[in-house]
Design a protein around this motif. Structure first.
Motif, PDB file in Angstrom:
ATOM      1  N   PRO A  48       0.892  -1.304   0.106  1.00  0.00           N
ATOM      2  CA  PRO A  48       0.081  -0.032   0.037  1.00  0.00           C
ATOM      3  C   PRO A  48       0.867   1.450  -0.022  1.00  0.00           C
ATOM      4  O   PRO A  48       2.119   1.395   0.455  1.00  0.00           O
ATOM      5  CB  PRO A  48      -0.872  -0.032   1.051  1.00  0.00           C
ATOM      6  N   GLY A  49       0.216   2.094  -0.501  1.00  0.00           N
ATOM      7  CA  GLY A  49       0.996   3.490  -0.654  1.00  0.00           C
ATOM      8  C   GLY A  49       0.345   4.441  -1.614  1.00  0.00           C
ATOM      9  O   GLY A  49      -0.822   4.388  -1.761  1.00  0.00           O
ATOM     10  N   GLY A  50       1.237   5.683  -2.100  1.00  0.00           N
ATOM     11  CA  GLY A  50       0.556   6.355  -3.024  1.00  0.00           C
ATOM     12  C   GLY A  50       1.483   7.517  -3.441  1.00  0.00           C
ATOM     13  O   GLY A  50       2.706   7.410  -3.307  1.00  0.00           O
ATOM     14  N   LYS A  51       1.154   8.369  -4.164  1.00  0.00           N
ATOM     15  CA  LYS A  51       1.693   9.355  -4.778  1.00  0.00           C
ATOM     16  C   LYS A  51       2.220  10.508  -3.716  1.00  0.00           C
ATOM     17  O   LYS A  51       1.679  10.961  -3.007  1.00  0.00           O
ATOM     18  CB  LYS A  51       1.121  10.576  -5.866  1.00  0.00           C
ATOM     19  N   LEU A  52       3.423  10.734  -3.833  1.00  0.00           N
ATOM     20  CA  LEU A  52       4.180  11.904  -3.114  1.00  0.00           C
ATOM     21  C   LEU A  52       3.373  13.371  -3.331  1.00  0.00           C
ATOM     22  O   LEU A  52       3.083  13.514  -4.696  1.00  0.00           O
ATOM     23  CB  LEU A  52       5.547  12.232  -3.589  1.00  0.00           C
ATOM     24  N   GLU A  53       2.822  13.979  -2.604  1.00  0.00           N
ATOM     25  CA  GLU A  53       2.579  15.382  -2.640  1.00  0.00           C
ATOM     26  C   GLU A  53       3.655  16.356  -2.590  1.00  0.00           C
ATOM     27  O   GLU A  53       4.583  15.931  -1.894  1.00  0.00           O
ATOM     28  CB  GLU A  53       1.629  15.733  -1.669  1.00  0.00           C
ATOM     29  N   PRO A  54       3.201  17.556  -3.285  1.00  0.00           N
ATOM     30  CA  PRO A  54       4.343  18.636  -3.540  1.00  0.00           C
ATOM     31  C   PRO A  54       4.955  18.803  -1.961  1.00  0.00           C
ATOM     32  O   PRO A  54       4.105  19.009  -0.925  1.00  0.00           O
ATOM     33  CB  PRO A  54       3.569  19.852  -3.896  1.00  0.00           C
ATOM     34  N   GLY A  55       6.125  19.018  -1.975  1.00  0.00           N
ATOM     35  CA  GLY A  55       6.754  19.387  -0.463  1.00  0.00           C
ATOM     36  C   GLY A  55       6.993  18.230   0.674  1.00  0.00           C
ATOM     37  O   GLY A  55       7.470  18.500   1.619  1.00  0.00           O
ATOM     38  N   GLU A  56       6.325  17.147   0.156  1.00  0.00           N
ATOM     39  CA  GLU A  56       6.552  16.135   1.079  1.00  0.00           C
ATOM     40  C   GLU A  56       7.711  15.276   0.947  1.00  0.00           C
ATOM     41  O   GLU A  56       8.131  14.994   0.077  1.00  0.00           O
ATOM     42  CB  GLU A  56       5.245  14.846   0.908  1.00  0.00           C
ATOM     43  N   PRO A  58       9.571  11.434   1.004  1.00  0.00           N
ATOM     44  CA  PRO A  58       8.852  10.113   0.721  1.00  0.00           C
ATOM     45  C   PRO A  58       8.233   9.335   2.200  1.00  0.00           C
ATOM     46  O   PRO A  58       7.424   8.853   2.128  1.00  0.00           O
ATOM     47  CB  PRO A  58      10.000   9.261   0.248  1.00  0.00           C
ATOM     48  N   GLU A  59       9.027   9.692   3.255  1.00  0.00           N
ATOM     49  CA  GLU A  59       8.610   8.991   4.352  1.00  0.00           C
ATOM     50  C   GLU A  59       7.174   9.629   5.071  1.00  0.00           C
ATOM     51  O   GLU A  59       6.566   8.964   5.424  1.00  0.00           O
ATOM     52  CB  GLU A  59       9.956   9.070   5.515  1.00  0.00           C
ATOM     53  N   GLU A  60       7.209  11.063   4.717  1.00  0.00           N
ATOM     54  CA  GLU A  60       6.081  11.743   5.117  1.00  0.00           C
ATOM     55  C   GLU A  60       4.839  11.151   4.455  1.00  0.00           C
ATOM     56  O   GLU A  60       3.701  11.095   4.917  1.00  0.00           O
ATOM     57  CB  GLU A  60       6.169  13.209   4.929  1.00  0.00           C
ATOM     58  N   ALA A  61       5.217  10.878   3.237  1.00  0.00           N
ATOM     59  CA  ALA A  61       3.948  10.804   2.148  1.00  0.00           C
ATOM     60  C   ALA A  61       3.595   9.137   2.642  1.00  0.00           C
ATOM     61  O   ALA A  61       2.390   8.955   2.551  1.00  0.00           O
ATOM     62  CB  ALA A  61       4.287  10.472   0.686  1.00  0.00           C
ATOM     63  N   LEU A  62       4.520   8.269   2.946  1.00  0.00           N
ATOM     64  CA  LEU A  62       4.139   6.919   3.301  1.00  0.00           C
ATOM     65  C   LEU A  62       3.485   6.933   4.502  1.00  0.00           C
ATOM     66  O   LEU A  62       2.343   6.315   4.621  1.00  0.00           O
ATOM     67  CB  LEU A  62       5.529   6.102   3.397  1.00  0.00           C
ATOM     68  N   VAL A  63       3.856   7.798   5.534  1.00  0.00           N
ATOM     69  CA  VAL A  63       2.817   7.668   6.878  1.00  0.00           C
ATOM     70  C   VAL A  63       1.594   8.352   6.640  1.00  0.00           C
ATOM     71  O   VAL A  63       0.618   7.566   6.854  1.00  0.00           O
ATOM     72  CB  VAL A  63       3.810   8.571   7.775  1.00  0.00           C
ATOM     73  N   ARG A  64       1.428   9.288   5.760  1.00  0.00           N
ATOM     74  CA  ARG A  64       0.133   9.808   5.353  1.00  0.00           C
ATOM     75  C   ARG A  64      -0.562   8.810   4.593  1.00  0.00           C
ATOM     76  O   ARG A  64      -1.895   8.744   4.887  1.00  0.00           O
ATOM     77  CB  ARG A  64       0.346  11.050   4.484  1.00  0.00           C
ATOM     78  N   GLU A  65      -0.005   8.252   3.682  1.00  0.00           N
ATOM     79  CA  GLU A  65      -0.873   7.125   2.735  1.00  0.00           C
ATOM     80  C   GLU A  65      -1.345   5.915   3.572  1.00  0.00           C
ATOM     81  O   GLU A  65      -2.476   5.563   3.580  1.00  0.00           O
ATOM     82  CB  GLU A  65      -0.191   6.721   1.604  1.00  0.00           C
ATOM     83  N   LEU A  66      -0.488   5.529   4.456  1.00  0.00           N
ATOM     84  CA  LEU A  66      -0.859   4.454   5.231  1.00  0.00           C
ATOM     85  C   LEU A  66      -2.127   4.870   6.303  1.00  0.00           C
ATOM     86  O   LEU A  66      -2.879   3.964   6.519  1.00  0.00           O
ATOM     87  CB  LEU A  66       0.213   3.763   6.008  1.00  0.00           C
ATOM     88  N   ARG A  67      -1.929   6.237   6.955  1.00  0.00           N
ATOM     89  CA  ARG A  67      -2.971   6.488   7.615  1.00  0.00           C
ATOM     90  C   ARG A  67      -4.176   6.573   7.102  1.00  0.00           C
ATOM     91  O   ARG A  67      -5.354   6.001   7.545  1.00  0.00           O
ATOM     92  CB  ARG A  67      -2.429   7.752   8.165  1.00  0.00           C
ATOM     93  N   GLU A  68      -4.339   7.222   5.796  1.00  0.00           N
ATOM     94  CA  GLU A  68      -5.579   7.508   4.857  1.00  0.00           C
ATOM     95  C   GLU A  68      -6.064   6.055   4.566  1.00  0.00           C
ATOM     96  O   GLU A  68      -7.500   5.742   4.774  1.00  0.00           O
ATOM     97  CB  GLU A  68      -5.245   8.258   3.771  1.00  0.00           C
ATOM     98  N   GLU A  69      -5.358   5.173   4.195  1.00  0.00           N
ATOM     99  CA  GLU A  69      -5.641   4.136   3.447  1.00  0.00           C
ATOM    100  C   GLU A  69      -5.944   2.794   4.293  1.00  0.00           C
ATOM    101  O   GLU A  69      -6.990   2.225   4.259  1.00  0.00           O
ATOM    102  CB  GLU A  69      -4.704   3.387   2.341  1.00  0.00           C
ATOM    103  N   LEU A  70      -5.415   2.929   5.708  1.00  0.00           N
ATOM    104  CA  LEU A  70      -5.460   1.642   6.412  1.00  0.00           C
ATOM    105  C   LEU A  70      -5.829   2.131   7.941  1.00  0.00           C
ATOM    106  O   LEU A  70      -6.183   1.260   8.871  1.00  0.00           O
ATOM    107  CB  LEU A  70      -4.095   1.033   6.397  1.00  0.00           C
ATOM    108  N   GLY A  71      -5.825   3.536   8.080  1.00  0.00           N
ATOM    109  CA  GLY A  71      -6.020   3.683   9.713  1.00  0.00           C
ATOM    110  C   GLY A  71      -5.099   3.488  10.517  1.00  0.00           C
ATOM    111  O   GLY A  71      -5.203   3.249  11.863  1.00  0.00           O
TER     112      GLY A  71
END
Ligand code: 523
Length: 144
Positions: A48-56, A58-71
């Protein structure tokens, strides 16, 4: 004959979009997530994961994606060596991650999750582009 005008006028490849994914480990197992969209990827399994958002990062994006997608809350670890092409202009990079809190649920983009021990990794139909990353991620699992 080389047509310099045409060649220079052609749009370049543009910036590459980085997609980050997590090899999420818990109790000697790796999390696999079954995509529910888009239609051409639905039913296939991924890290699971997703696209990097501007300014993020990769580690921040990963933490965000896993929070959004998996809680869940996670802690990124090391990058798994390698980079895998997705559709044109997209590349997949994978980090290990440790589950800090929560029980993963398929909140977004997935309709099923499975924790897989090493001997179970071939039991799901991974997306082709995820397979080399999963093979690398498997090296960090205990023998089972
Ligand atoms: N992949 C992929 N493997 C993989 C991931 C996380 C993503 O092949 N492990 C592909 C699937 C899509 C593209 O990368 O073609 C973007 O992933 P997606 O849709 O999960 O990214 P999001 O969640 O950032 O996308 P939006 O829903 O558009 O926000």
């Amino acid at each position: 004959m080389t047509d310099r005008t045409t060649r220079s006028a052609r749009p370049g490849p543009g910036p590459v979009v980085v997609v980050v994914a997590g090899a999420l480990y818990d109790q000697g197992r790796l999390l696999a997530a079954r995509r529910s969209a888009p239609a051409e990827l639905a039913g296939r399994w991924e890290l699971p994961g997703g696209k990097l958002e501007p300014g993020e990062s990769p580690e921040e994006a990963l933490v965000r994606e896993l929070r959004e997608e998996l809680g869940v809350e996670t802690e990124p670890g090391e990058r798994i060596p390698g980079e895998w092409p997705l559709k044109p202009g997209y590349v997949l990079r994978v980090w290990t991650a440790r589950l800090l809190s929560g029980e993963p649920r398929p909140l977004e983009d997935h309709d099923q999750l499975r924790w897989l021990a090493r001997h179970e990794l071939d039991s799901v139909d991974w997306l082709d582009q995820d397979r080399p990353a999963v093979a690398e991620a498997a090296r960090l699992l205990p023998a089972s």
